[in-house]
Design a protein around this motif. Structure first.
Motif, short mmCIF file in Angstrom:
data_model
loop_
_atom_site.label_atom_id
_atom_site.label_comp_id
_atom_site.label_asym_id
_atom_site.label_seq_id
_atom_site.Cartn_x
_atom_site.Cartn_y
_atom_site.Cartn_z
N ASP A 119 33.10 -39.70 76.52
CA ASP A 119 33.98 -39.92 75.21
C ASP A 119 35.22 -39.92 75.15
OD1 ASP A 119 33.57 -39.76 72.62
OD2 ASP A 119 33.66 -37.95 71.96
N GLU A 150 29.59 -46.78 81.41
CA GLU A 150 28.95 -46.10 81.50
C GLU A 150 29.30 -44.88 81.34
OE1 GLU A 150 25.08 -47.77 83.61
OE2 GLU A 150 26.65 -47.27 84.29
N ASP A 182 20.39 -39.71 78.47
CA ASP A 182 20.45 -40.58 76.93
C ASP A 182 20.44 -42.03 77.43
OD1 ASP A 182 19.77 -38.59 75.43
OD2 ASP A 182 21.98 -38.08 74.80
N VAL A 183 21.28 -42.13 78.67
CA VAL A 183 22.03 -43.66 79.17
C VAL A 183 21.23 -43.70 80.14
CG1 VAL A 183 23.61 -45.11 80.84
CG2 VAL A 183 25.20 -43.33 78.75
N ARG A 199 26.18 -30.80 79.80
CA ARG A 199 26.22 -31.51 78.63
C ARG A 199 26.76 -33.25 79.19
NH1 ARG A 199 29.43 -27.65 75.58
NH2 ARG A 199 31.93 -28.49 76.76
N ASP A 200 27.29 -32.82 80.25
CA ASP A 200 27.04 -34.47 80.53
C ASP A 200 25.99 -35.25 81.13
OD1 ASP A 200 30.31 -34.69 79.73
OD2 ASP A 200 30.85 -34.33 81.80
N ARG A 245 31.15 -44.15 78.11
CA ARG A 245 30.56 -43.53 77.26
C ARG A 245 29.64 -41.29 77.67
NH1 ARG A 245 24.51 -45.64 76.02
NH2 ARG A 245 23.95 -43.96 74.54
N ILE A 246 30.02 -41.45 78.57
CA ILE A 246 29.24 -40.33 78.91
C ILE A 246 30.44 -38.70 78.35
CG2 ILE A 246 29.18 -38.45 80.67
CD1 ILE A 246 26.82 -40.99 81.70
N GLN A 273 22.84 -34.39 79.96
CA GLN A 273 22.49 -34.44 78.73
C GLN A 273 22.38 -36.20 78.62
OE1 GLN A 273 22.71 -31.51 76.25
NE2 GLN A 273 21.82 -29.99 77.61
N ARG A 274 24.05 -36.47 78.19
CA ARG A 274 24.57 -37.72 77.59
C ARG A 274 24.28 -38.50 78.76
NH1 ARG A 274 30.41 -35.66 76.32
NH2 ARG A 274 29.62 -35.01 74.09
#
Length: 319
Positions: free
Chosen positions: A42, A36, A105-106, A98-99, A39-40, A101-102
């Motif tokens: 990147d 996880e 999404d997760v 930004r993290d 992915r967050i 926000q990601r």
């Protein structure tokens, strides 16, 4: 309790890199797996793992394996946690925004997967549980652990099909079942009505933020829920908040196991819990744990553990 100068320097050095600060900010929100985090952020899993190892070696974060997965989290309390929180409070970091926000999404993807699963299995929920343990033996042990009552109010968090309400509800003057799945709530409403439990109420609710008043129940039940959660300690803390002086919290879940199929096919996030882990969470939440009850399966499968804990009676007068 304070940090030594050497430990403080070691922890600050471990945090002293932009990606590691981003990881700290994410772990301040919840425990996360390497996959996880990768992915967050990147970034590749090996690169993220190296950052995590440096911070874990410095005791800035905690590492705990769970089956084939590994999760990381900040310490719940203590000087290292205060140090991490202080560092994060001083940052003005657009990357962290930004993290986060990601991370949302997760979380949404997790919720969608869980909702899809629950909707698919809702009609067979009790049957699926019975595949792994002797449900009749577990329920008899739950009844003994709950005590004879009568209870003023029973709260069942993550009520699912409402089985705990139908099992224990007749011992309570009123009872409330909370669940995030409307499909499960609909099933629970049907089951509760069939049992004639007029004093039972079913609500859409979050186990992490129930919106129920503190110390409102003399029996709180968390039955086969913790293994789905990202932060079981926080769920126990919220459940404990609801327990009135002299009241009891009853938790039912699996002992540690290695059946990865439950994670892949049934959305189990944790493969069981050790006694020491759960008892520590209960103590941290202000309750006094009793000896756990372990129920091994009749055949090859999972061991179910029942944990109970009470809030001290003497707190009633102070409240």
């Amino acid at each position: 309790m304070s940090l030594s100068a050497d430990h403080a320097v070691e922890a600050l050095r471990a945090a002293g890199e932009p990606t590691r600060l981003r990881i700290l900010a994410l772990l301040a929100s919840e425990e996360l797996s390497v996959m996880e985090l990768s992915r967050i952020l990147d970034q590749s899993q090996p690169r993220v793992s190296r950052h995590l190892k440096l911070m874990a070696d410095a005791h800035l974060i905690e590492r705990f394996p769970d089956g084939a997965w590994v999760f990381y989290r900040l310490p719940a309390y203590g000087p290292v946690r205060r140090l991490a929180d202080t560092v994060l409070d001083l940052l003005d970091n657009a990357d962290a925004e930004r993290d986060l926000q990601r991370l949302e999404d997760v979380r949404r993807e997790r919720e969608i997967e869980a909702e899809t699963y629950f909707e698919r299995v809702a009609p067979q929920w009790d049957r699926i549980r019975s595949l792994y343990v002797s449900e009749s033996a577990v329920e008899a042990a739950i009844e003994r652990a709950a005590g004879p009552g009568p209870f003023e109010r029973l709260v069942d968090l993550g009520t699912g099909s409402g089985r705990m309400l139908t099992l224990l509800g007749r011992r309570a003057r009123t009872s409330i079942g909370l669940d995030l799945s409307q499909q499960m709530l609909n099933l629970a409403r049907t089951n509760v009505a069939r049992c004639g439990l007029d004093g039972a109420e079913l609500r859409h609710g979050d186990i992490f933020a129930t919106r129920l008043p503190g110390q409102c129940a003399d029996l709180v039940v968390v039955h086969q829920v913790l293994h789905y959660l990202t932060d079981p300690a926080a769920a126990i803390a919220e459940a404990a908040r609801l327990v009135m002086p002299g009241g009891r919290l009853l938790i039912v879940d699996f002992a540690p196991h290695t059946i990865e199929a439950l994670r892949r096919e049934h959305q189990h996030r944790r493969l069981g819990f050790a006694d020491s882990e759960v008892r520590g969470w209960l103590s941290d939440a202000g309750l006094k744990p009793a000896a756990p009850i372990a129920l091994p399966p009749d055949r090859e499968g999972l061991t179910v553990t029942i944990w109970t804990a009470e809030r001290a009676q003497q707190g009633r007068s102070a409240a």
